[in-house]
Scaffold this motif. Structure first.
Motif, mmCIF file in Angstrom:
data_model
loop_
_atom_site.group_PDB
_atom_site.id
_atom_site.type_symbol
_atom_site.label_atom_id
_atom_site.label_comp_id
_atom_site.label_asym_id
_atom_site.label_seq_id
_atom_site.Cartn_x
_atom_site.Cartn_y
_atom_site.Cartn_z
ATOM 1 N N SER A 105 1.033 -1.501 0.050
ATOM 2 C CA SER A 105 -0.202 0.125 0.333
ATOM 3 C C SER A 105 0.855 1.407 -0.205
ATOM 4 O O SER A 105 0.309 2.207 -0.957
ATOM 5 C CB SER A 105 -1.220 0.550 1.120
ATOM 6 N N THR A 106 2.186 0.942 0.614
ATOM 7 C CA THR A 106 2.609 2.088 0.740
ATOM 8 C C THR A 106 3.493 2.539 -0.830
ATOM 9 O O THR A 106 3.512 3.268 -1.347
ATOM 10 C CB THR A 106 3.966 1.502 1.955
ATOM 11 N N ILE A 107 3.573 1.440 -1.193
ATOM 12 C CA ILE A 107 3.699 1.567 -2.738
ATOM 13 C C ILE A 107 3.697 2.459 -3.687
ATOM 14 O O ILE A 107 3.364 3.206 -4.497
ATOM 15 C CB ILE A 107 4.631 0.212 -3.848
ATOM 16 N N ILE A 108 1.897 2.240 -3.854
ATOM 17 C CA ILE A 108 1.207 2.274 -4.937
ATOM 18 C C ILE A 108 0.398 3.734 -4.333
ATOM 19 O O ILE A 108 0.650 4.646 -4.631
ATOM 20 C CB ILE A 108 -0.111 1.126 -4.140
ATOM 21 N N VAL A 109 0.445 4.056 -2.820
ATOM 22 C CA VAL A 109 0.545 5.439 -2.646
ATOM 23 C C VAL A 109 1.124 6.189 -2.741
ATOM 24 O O VAL A 109 0.864 7.208 -3.906
ATOM 25 C CB VAL A 109 0.525 5.429 -0.471
ATOM 26 N N ALA A 110 2.759 5.966 -2.997
ATOM 27 C CA ALA A 110 3.852 6.507 -3.310
ATOM 28 C C ALA A 110 3.622 7.132 -5.218
ATOM 29 O O ALA A 110 3.113 8.324 -5.531
ATOM 30 C CB ALA A 110 5.388 5.604 -3.391
ATOM 31 N N SER A 111 3.294 5.803 -6.015
ATOM 32 C CA SER A 111 3.403 5.938 -6.799
ATOM 33 C C SER A 111 1.666 6.757 -7.688
ATOM 34 O O SER A 111 1.376 7.956 -8.524
ATOM 35 C CB SER A 111 2.295 4.454 -7.794
ATOM 36 N N CYS A 112 0.419 7.311 -6.181
ATOM 37 C CA CYS A 112 -0.402 7.862 -6.929
ATOM 38 C C CYS A 112 0.080 9.459 -6.996
ATOM 39 O O CYS A 112 -0.212 10.098 -7.712
ATOM 40 C CB CYS A 112 -1.746 7.425 -5.749
ATOM 41 N N LEU A 113 1.139 9.482 -5.764
ATOM 42 C CA LEU A 113 1.334 10.763 -5.387
ATOM 43 C C LEU A 113 2.352 11.506 -6.803
ATOM 44 O O LEU A 113 1.981 12.157 -6.721
ATOM 45 C CB LEU A 113 2.305 10.666 -4.059
ATOM 46 N N GLY A 114 2.962 10.394 -7.507
ATOM 47 C CA GLY A 114 3.882 10.868 -8.045
ATOM 48 C C GLY A 114 3.211 11.271 -9.059
ATOM 49 O O GLY A 114 2.968 12.193 -10.023
ATOM 50 N N SER A 115 1.480 10.462 -9.836
ATOM 51 C CA SER A 115 0.839 10.810 -11.189
ATOM 52 C C SER A 115 -0.236 11.767 -10.501
ATOM 53 O O SER A 115 -0.430 12.208 -11.711
ATOM 54 C CB SER A 115 -0.054 9.490 -11.227
ATOM 55 N N MET A 116 0.211 12.200 -8.794
ATOM 56 C CA MET A 116 -1.083 13.841 -9.526
ATOM 57 C C MET A 116 0.581 15.027 -8.917
ATOM 58 O O MET A 116 0.041 15.921 -9.668
ATOM 59 C CB MET A 116 -1.776 13.512 -7.834
ATOM 60 N N ILE A 117 1.302 14.746 -8.676
ATOM 61 C CA ILE A 117 2.589 15.425 -8.843
ATOM 62 C C ILE A 117 2.594 16.423 -9.883
ATOM 63 O O ILE A 117 3.354 17.568 -10.278
ATOM 64 C CB ILE A 117 3.330 14.970 -7.687
ATOM 65 N N PHE A 118 3.662 15.355 -10.929
ATOM 66 C CA PHE A 118 3.540 15.757 -12.384
ATOM 67 C C PHE A 118 2.371 16.197 -12.718
ATOM 68 O O PHE A 118 2.831 17.812 -13.555
ATOM 69 C CB PHE A 118 3.587 13.861 -13.081
ATOM 70 N N PRO A 119 1.191 15.683 -12.939
ATOM 71 C CA PRO A 119 0.343 17.061 -13.744
ATOM 72 C C PRO A 119 0.467 18.735 -13.238
ATOM 73 O O PRO A 119 0.420 19.109 -14.176
ATOM 74 C CB PRO A 119 -0.646 16.522 -13.986
ATOM 75 N N TRP A 120 0.617 17.976 -11.890
ATOM 76 C CA TRP A 120 0.136 19.494 -10.656
ATOM 77 C C TRP A 120 1.369 20.821 -10.585
ATOM 78 O O TRP A 120 1.065 20.964 -11.880
ATOM 79 C CB TRP A 120 0.083 19.141 -9.578
ATOM 80 N N LEU A 121 1.989 20.033 -10.802
ATOM 81 C CA LEU A 121 3.847 20.640 -11.261
ATOM 82 C C LEU A 121 3.703 21.491 -12.962
ATOM 83 O O LEU A 121 4.566 22.131 -12.747
ATOM 84 C CB LEU A 121 5.208 19.781 -10.700
ATOM 85 N N THR A 122 3.773 20.386 -13.423
ATOM 86 C CA THR A 122 3.408 20.771 -14.359
ATOM 87 C C THR A 122 2.973 21.980 -15.286
ATOM 88 O O THR A 122 3.101 22.605 -15.450
ATOM 89 C CB THR A 122 3.038 19.536 -16.005
ATOM 90 N N GLY A 123 1.459 21.185 -14.523
ATOM 91 C CA GLY A 123 0.312 22.667 -15.387
ATOM 92 C C GLY A 123 1.709 24.193 -14.015
ATOM 93 O O GLY A 123 1.101 24.890 -14.780
ATOM 94 N N ARG A 124 2.211 23.814 -13.476
ATOM 95 C CA ARG A 124 2.580 25.345 -13.117
ATOM 96 C C ARG A 124 3.409 25.648 -13.578
ATOM 97 O O ARG A 124 3.175 26.546 -13.762
ATOM 98 C CB ARG A 124 3.079 25.101 -11.652
ATOM 99 N N LEU A 125 4.167 24.991 -14.339
ATOM 100 C CA LEU A 125 5.514 25.503 -14.268
ATOM 101 C C LEU A 125 5.252 26.224 -15.990
ATOM 102 O O LEU A 125 6.070 26.345 -17.297
ATOM 103 C CB LEU A 125 7.006 24.299 -15.203
ATOM 104 N N LEU A 126 4.196 24.952 -16.744
ATOM 105 C CA LEU A 126 4.355 25.270 -17.616
ATOM 106 C C LEU A 126 3.944 27.490 -18.288
ATOM 107 O O LEU A 126 4.320 27.327 -19.203
ATOM 108 C CB LEU A 126 3.212 24.373 -19.095
ATOM 109 N N PRO A 127 3.035 27.583 -18.254
ATOM 110 C CA PRO A 127 3.400 29.459 -18.318
ATOM 111 C C PRO A 127 4.332 30.293 -18.451
ATOM 112 O O PRO A 127 4.988 31.224 -19.025
ATOM 113 C CB PRO A 127 2.246 30.196 -17.160
ATOM 114 N N VAL A 128 5.234 28.986 -17.090
ATOM 115 C CA VAL A 128 6.800 29.823 -16.909
ATOM 116 C C VAL A 128 7.585 30.065 -17.719
ATOM 117 O O VAL A 128 8.707 30.552 -18.042
ATOM 118 C CB VAL A 128 7.535 29.748 -15.724
#
Length: 168
Positions: A105-128
């Protein structure tokens, strides 16, 4: 700024669609190939090759943003190189310790966090930062994951060395 052909154009949308399709095809093919390779190589060796190859394939995306051949090679190459990382990581962890429900479950949670962080961070940096945002975030997350994997491997080697020292 994005290259002119990619700004609100049908050609840009078709190219992006085709590159995306090629990337998913490479991912699928190399996920399957990873099954064959996993029978012949150790998980640690596979992961090191996967991470190094992923980082190398990001280089054309960072160095030549918007250049057609660089996007094709970079995007398909990154997807191909990353295809076996997740299942190989599970295999590596299963060799080091029993896979309990809590650990998985720790592995799965870490994977899900990565799946959420990537698009969030990309969206924040794209305009910049424009078109280098995606490969830039990819490099950052790959470096963090690779460092974590190397740390785990080092800890496993230390544990093995200590246990072998006690047996002697």
């Amino acid at each position: 700024d994005a290259p002119e052909m990619f700004v609100n154009s049908h050609a840009g949308a078709m190219t992006a669609t085709n590159i995306s399709g090629a990337s998913w095809a490479a991912f699928s093919l190399f996920r399957l190939a990873g099954v064959v390779v996993a029978r012949r190589a150790t998980p640690s060796r596979i992961l090191v090759v996967d991470y190094v190859a992923s980082l190398l394939f990001v280089v054309p995306l960072l160095a030549l943003p918007g250049v057609g051949w660089a996007m094709w090679i970079g995007a398909a190459g990154v997807c191909a190189a990353m295809a076996s990382i997740y299942p190989t990581t599970i295999m590596l962890f299963s060799r080091g310790q029993p896979l309990s429900a809590r650990f998985v479950s720790t592995i799965i949670v870490a994977s899900c966090l990565g799946s959420m962080i990537f698009p969030w961070l990309t969206g924040r940096l794209l305009p910049v930062s424009g078109p280098v945002a995606v490969p830039g975030v990819t490099v950052g997350l790959l470096v963090v994951a690779f460092a974590g994997t190397l740390g785990y491997l080092a800890r496993q080697r230390t544990s093995s060395a200590i246990s072998e020292g006690h047996e002697a």
